[in-house]
Design an enzyme around this catalytic site. Structure first.
Site, short mmCIF file in Angstrom:
data_model
loop_
_atom_site.label_atom_id
_atom_site.label_comp_id
_atom_site.label_asym_id
_atom_site.label_seq_id
_atom_site.Cartn_x
_atom_site.Cartn_y
_atom_site.Cartn_z
N ASP A 10 0.87 -1.16 0.00
CA ASP A 10 0.00 0.00 0.00
C ASP A 10 0.92 1.24 0.00
O ASP A 10 2.09 1.13 0.40
CB ASP A 10 -0.84 -0.06 1.28
N ASP A 12 -0.07 5.14 0.83
CA ASP A 12 -0.30 6.10 1.92
C ASP A 12 -0.35 5.36 3.26
O ASP A 12 -1.20 4.49 3.46
CB ASP A 12 -1.63 6.84 1.71
N ARG A 50 -11.32 8.23 -3.09
CA ARG A 50 -11.72 9.63 -2.87
C ARG A 50 -13.25 9.77 -2.87
O ARG A 50 -13.82 10.41 -1.99
CB ARG A 50 -11.11 10.49 -3.99
N ASP A 171 -1.85 -0.37 5.98
CA ASP A 171 -2.06 0.36 7.24
C ASP A 171 -3.54 0.59 7.52
O ASP A 171 -3.86 1.25 8.51
CB ASP A 171 -1.38 1.74 7.17
P1 B16 Z 1 -6.50 10.02 -3.76
P2 B16 Z 1 -3.63 3.96 -0.05
C1 B16 Z 1 -5.52 5.84 -0.16
O1 B16 Z 1 -4.22 5.40 -0.48
C2 B16 Z 1 -5.53 6.64 1.13
O2 B16 Z 1 -5.30 5.77 2.22
C3 B16 Z 1 -6.86 7.29 1.35
O3 B16 Z 1 -6.82 8.13 2.51
C4 B16 Z 1 -7.23 8.12 0.11
O4 B16 Z 1 -8.55 8.64 0.25
C5 B16 Z 1 -7.20 7.21 -1.13
O5 B16 Z 1 -5.90 6.66 -1.26
C6 B16 Z 1 -7.51 7.97 -2.39
O6 B16 Z 1 -6.47 8.90 -2.62
O7 B16 Z 1 -7.50 11.04 -3.33
O8 B16 Z 1 -5.08 10.53 -3.76
O9 B16 Z 1 -6.88 9.34 -5.05
O10 B16 Z 1 -3.55 3.97 1.43
O11 B16 Z 1 -4.56 2.92 -0.64
O12 B16 Z 1 -2.27 3.98 -0.72
MG MG Z 2 -2.85 3.14 3.25
#
Ligand code: B16
Ligand code: MG
Length: 214
Positions: A10, A12, A50, A171
């Site tokens: 993953d 983030d 999102r 996470d």
């Molecule tokens: P974006 P991951 C996720 O990334 C995040 O954990 C989450 O908080 C976020 O809303 C989602 O990506 C979408 O992100 O707005 O940048 O497209 O943890 O799956 O790497």
């Molecule tokens: Mg994550």
């Protein structure tokens, strides 16, 4: 556990600490909507796409908005988020990440990213770690976001490795559930709330011992 041939990370919250940036960006939107939003509510959004994140916030506030307002808030959130990460670089990698990527590569483990984020490629470039990964599956490449296993199944398939021989590092509860739904082995990292869901839990990647798995 089968001998491990591939790692899927993953992004983030596992490779980089951008979860806080997502949180403050959503808090900004929630404030505009008049909906109280703290770290506790944010836990529900980790790993969530999102669009689904904004739906969750609206549900928390029992609020309905027009399609135009919805689209506009998605843009406000992403603009706020991108502005907050404009200076990130390799120093923002989470502890142990560079070492795990380096030793796993030396050992011949295939590496991939499975992220819900549509900004994953941009962030990996800023972190200067993109070349470690044979495959990057992000929020642009899946129809069904986490907790659906699609992002990780696509990653394993592109690497040519079975889920049972792949370790997923996550996470978020949505991500661990996605990996479990796909038949993967899971390592929960850096979020005590998911320790009970994960096969193995680590506070951070400095605790990861490659020789245990491969
Ligand atoms: P974006 P991951 C996720 O990334 C995040 O954990 C989450 O908080 C976020 O809303 C989602 O990506 C979408 O992100 O707005 O940048 O497209 O943890 O799956 O790497
Ligand atoms: Mg994550």
């Amino acid at each position: 556990m089968d001998k491990i041939q591939a790692f899927l990370f993953d992004l983030d919250g596992v490779l980089v600490s951008t979860e806080h940036n997502h949180f403050v960006s959503w808090q900004h939107c929630a404030h505009l909507l008049g909906i109280p939003f703290s770290q506790k509510e944010n836990e529900l959004l980790k790993g969530v796409s999102r669009i689904d994140s904004l739906k969750n916030i609206l549900a928390l506030g029992n609020k309905q908005i027009s399609t135009d307002e919805f689209e506009s808030l998605l843009k406000i959130k992403n603009d706020f988020y991108l502005d907050s990460i404009k200076h990130i670089n390799q120093s923002n990698l989470l502890p142990g990440v560079l070492n795990v990527l380096t030793v796993a590569t030396k050992k011949g483990i295939l590496l991939g990213v499975g992220s819900s984020s549509k900004n994953a490629n941009l962030i990996l470039e800023k972190l200067q770690i993109k070349d470690f990964f044979k495959v990057i599956i992000d929020g642009n490449g899946v129809k069904n976001p986490k907790p659906d296993p699609e992002v990780f199944l696509n990653g394993a398939s592109a690497l040519g490795v079975e889920p049972a021989k792949t370790l997923v590092f996550e996470d978020a509860a949505s991500g661990i559930t996605a990996a479990k739904n796909g038949g993967f082995n899971t390592i929960g990292v850096g979020n005590p709330h998911i320790a009970h869901l994960s096969d193995i839990y680590l506070d951070d990647l400095t605790q990861f011992k490659l020789e245990t798995y491969a």
